[in-house]
Design a protein around this motif. Sequence first.
Motif, PDB file in Angstrom:
ATOM      1  N   GLY A 223      13.396  19.194  31.226  1.00 14.60           N
ATOM      2  CA  GLY A 223      14.913  19.491  30.617  1.00 14.60           C
ATOM      3  C   GLY A 223      14.583  21.181  31.577  1.00 14.60           C
ATOM      4  O   GLY A 223      15.437  22.150  31.580  1.00 14.60           O
ATOM      5  N   THR A 224      13.557  21.730  32.345  1.00 14.78           N
ATOM      6  CA  THR A 224      13.816  22.520  33.437  1.00 14.78           C
ATOM      7  C   THR A 224      15.040  22.326  33.868  1.00 14.78           C
ATOM      8  O   THR A 224      15.571  23.847  33.784  1.00 14.78           O
ATOM      9  CB  THR A 224      12.352  22.372  34.150  1.00 14.78           C
TER      10      THR A 224
ATOM     11  N   THR B  37      18.216  21.325  33.128  1.00 11.00           N
ATOM     12  CA  THR B  37      19.389  21.834  32.571  1.00 11.00           C
ATOM     13  C   THR B  37      19.019  23.351  32.134  1.00 11.00           C
ATOM     14  O   THR B  37      20.500  23.550  32.243  1.00 11.00           O
ATOM     15  CB  THR B  37      19.500  20.696  31.663  1.00 11.00           C
ATOM     16  N   GLY B  38      18.513  22.875  32.187  1.00 15.72           N
ATOM     17  CA  GLY B  38      17.801  24.760  31.334  1.00 15.72           C
ATOM     18  C   GLY B  38      18.260  25.864  32.421  1.00 15.72           C
ATOM     19  O   GLY B  38      18.281  27.119  32.461  1.00 15.72           O
ATOM     20  N   SER B  39      17.719  25.453  33.715  1.00 20.05           N
ATOM     21  CA  SER B  39      17.359  26.199  35.336  1.00 20.05           C
ATOM     22  C   SER B  39      19.919  26.451  35.614  1.00 20.05           C
ATOM     23  O   SER B  39      20.048  27.446  36.067  1.00 20.05           O
ATOM     24  CB  SER B  39      17.099  25.759  35.988  1.00 20.05           C
TER      25      SER B  39
ATOM     26  N   VAL C  77      10.107  25.230  29.039  1.00 23.09           N
ATOM     27  CA  VAL C  77      11.479  26.366  29.696  1.00 23.09           C
ATOM     28  C   VAL C  77      11.068  26.823  31.083  1.00 23.09           C
ATOM     29  O   VAL C  77      10.958  26.624  31.769  1.00 23.09           O
ATOM     30  CB  VAL C  77      10.913  27.752  28.801  1.00 23.09           C
TER      31      VAL C  77
ATOM     32  N   MET D 224      15.127  30.390  28.108  1.00 17.97           N
ATOM     33  CA  MET D 224      16.005  29.019  28.949  1.00 17.97           C
ATOM     34  C   MET D 224      15.849  28.166  28.575  1.00 17.97           C
ATOM     35  O   MET D 224      14.649  27.490  29.615  1.00 17.97           O
ATOM     36  CB  MET D 224      16.988  30.031  29.996  1.00 17.97           C
ATOM     37  N   THR D 225      16.465  27.183  27.996  1.00 14.99           N
ATOM     38  CA  THR D 225      15.871  25.553  28.053  1.00 14.99           C
ATOM     39  C   THR D 225      16.858  24.969  27.867  1.00 14.99           C
ATOM     40  O   THR D 225      17.841  24.807  27.751  1.00 14.99           O
ATOM     41  CB  THR D 225      14.883  25.513  27.597  1.00 14.99           C
ATOM     42  N   ASP D 226      16.758  23.589  27.959  1.00 15.83           N
ATOM     43  CA  ASP D 226      17.307  22.852  27.185  1.00 15.83           C
ATOM     44  C   ASP D 226      17.109  21.835  26.016  1.00 15.83           C
ATOM     45  O   ASP D 226      15.963  21.311  26.568  1.00 15.83           O
ATOM     46  CB  ASP D 226      17.542  21.366  28.981  1.00 15.83           C
TER      47      ASP D 226
END
Lengths: 193, 725
Positions: free
Chosen positions: A48-49, A51-53, B527, B542-544
């Motif tokens: 998920g890094t 989408t998080g970015s 993260v 910030m993450t998904d």
Amino acid sequence: MARTKGYPEALDKKLREQRFFREDSNPEFTKNVKAISRTIAHMCYQCGTCTGSCPSAPRSSYRIRKFMRRAVLGLENEALTDPDLWLCTTCYSCSDRCPRDIIPTDVIMSMRNLAFKRDIVPVNFLKTVTAIYASGHGVPNNDVNRAAREKLGLTRDPPTTHMYPEYMPGIRKIIDHYKLKAEADRIIKEREG
Amino acid sequence: MAEKKATTKKAPSKKEDTKKVAPVKQEVKKAAAPAAKPKAAPAAAPAKAAPAGSTTKPGEARIGVFICHCGTNIAGSMDIPAVEEYAKTLPNVAYVDNYKYMCSMPGQAVISKAVKDNHLTGVVVSACSPRLHEPTFRTATKEAGLNPFRFEMANIREQNSWVHMHDREGSTDKAKDAIRIAVAKAALLQDLFPKTVPVEKAAMVVGAGVAGMQAALDLAAAGIKTYLVEADTSIGGRMSQLDKTFPTLDCSQCILTPKMVDVGRASMIELMTWSEVHEVEGYIGNFDVTVRKKARGVITPKEAEARGIVGGGCNGCGDCETACPVVKPNEFEVGMKPRKAIYINHPQVVPLLYTIDFNSCVKCGICVTACGPEKRAIDLESKDEFVKVKVGTVILATGYDIVPIEKKEEWGYKRFENVITSLEFERLICASGPTGGHLIRPSDGETPKRVAFVLCAGSRDNTGTGKPYCSRFCCMYSLKHAHQIIEKIPGCIPYIFYMDIRSFGKMYEEFYYRIQDEGAKFIRGRVANIIEDKKTKNLHVMTDDTLLDRPIDMEVDMVVLAAAVQPKEDTNRTRKLFGVSCSSDGWLLEAHPKLNPCGTTTAGVFLAGVCQGPKDIPDTVASAEGAASAASIPIHMGEVELEPYFATCIEEKCAGCGMCVNLCPYSALALVEKNGRTVMEVTEAKCKGCGTCGGFCPGGAIWMNHFTTPQIVAQIDAFLLGGEQ
């Protein structure tokens, strides 16, 4: 409509078969994506890094992690027909941070390439092609910009094809080589008549 | 390359054997060596006579070839009957057989019977790698009545059937080549006799963390004098920095200090703190280790007595520390607390002995005055001392460091005040730590109410700034951290950002359940980056949320990075001193990852704890006990057998140039006077048979046992000539 006995269409959508079957995946798609993107697209572990970015994700339905998953599983149709494919801004933040050292942005670019081969492409992208063919710029200079540049003590036109139009034939030659302009014209004509 | 220590039987009689045989062997060698040259040139003289058939005259080499199927491992990828038929046509081959599992008891019996029935002079087994079964087949050869070194192995599995699994024809041809080459060498093999050397009844353990301490305690309990070398001022290592341990939530210091005290008291352990291994010479059984005792500036009561100061020496009163005017960051507290230039790490140190940090000491002498004329414990002029000790075996337990996680700029460590590492968290939550156990935000001293834990911070990361491996204990200590803040700060919510929770140990999964039940929030998503609110110094993580499929911007008061671990800074230097390899990730390389995780490829050197790879405390202690057990075996046996692969000098040919002496990486060679000539002499116990000297010698005067020039030439010829003589 008849099947849902009067329920709204949204529910019909929800009640659809959603399981993932082996036949849904096309291993060739994974291979093609890898070949075009030149990155290890099959190595994603869905942390998920990316989408998080992503600057696009919080403001849209675009989830690059989902596209990475589709690349791993070979979900060709799902990936190429999803309009979100065209929401990547190609900022490369995900590529900077991916712990697996994959370049997700290039995976998206490769999928766009594959989609284009199936005529799946938003018209605004094709108009960009037309603009580059005409001026060498996706976003050509305009009078507002020219005034701003003058104010900053710059030349009215930047030192690009705007200043050196003699390079335009070369650019057109490249675009023609890949039949990009012809394809774009054809699709725009089909869509807009 | 000497890695075997397995053959350890009938020790007393063997000694006699070797002694009796030694002079004989010397003569055989002398006779064989000069004769070797002419023999080598026409490529194995007896070979020529044999192409007609597999019958060889008595006195000539009679080789048995035994082909192993290894189930389908080998037989599945090649044509065994074809290989067998081919082997029968080879010169000197008197017998060929195949079997499903050559290493099984019936398989070995086949070899034994064939040797006796056919009067074989050499055995070739074509099977797996010699690393696996060379000892097995050597023993089988010996039991059949031959010298065990009359055996040669042809690897047709690892280097053939496994890598050419889908090329049946190619692998069959390659197996034929391998057997032909092995037979060529087997025809020229000679009887060799292993040498035994006595083992010093002492051991050394490098590093006194929990692994080193446990290993030293076990060795001492087994009656072995043990030198425990520690680079820091006191023992205890990383574990003494921790507050609690998972999953039992024992206080780390409380369970560690009894062991530390035991180490300090054990009469069989000689503790050398503030010391480093400086130089290593020798080999298993006889390592001469020079230890550098760094200038400490403070003397023990024992040392004081030796200097004639009765009742003197450091008693740990701390008067010097109070008086010292120099203030430095305390490394033990990860720099979050000051210390003086004369200091101890914490109140429970073993040994309770102050140390002067001479890099920051201004030599004002105030501490000397504070210490007083009775104790006279401080010596500002002390210098590094070099102590030489002799030990039989060595255990390396050098431990780990935390990676410089500030290199992952997106997480802002060292840029944002409220981003800390888990080791800093341990000190902050620890009652004996800089804040007395109150977790506070470094920016304003406030108690955090929302804390984010970033797992896999630098672990499972292939970018180059991180580490590709899993650091193995971060998941569990982060769960423990979550528990600790829930317990200590009412209403505080821990958010754990994870990719996988690896709770693999005994009671670990149950611990995970418990922490989730206590209210920790788990978010599955690595993260991406952390942004600091410049005003509040709060942090946006910030993450998904990969389970929810929604991007997350989580504002928290504090972030704890579960930073990856890496080998201790000077591990590389230490390992080179002892001749130990490391794997591509930097951790020290075990002899076998599954079946010999404590051993190394250097005989007599063993590994304990995290220096071999990330381990939690139970695994570390288990590995330390394993290493101690392995290291005590040669010591209790009293002697070890060395492979007889050493070099020997053919004195008539030696010009005494001495070039080999300089090349030898093991200092095994020397020039001596013999019969009025200068010639080279080999200390056989030191020689590892690497062949550097033999390959270099311009006069061809060095004879490498078991890898002689005629043997190697015969192998090359056999390969190049493709069996056609």
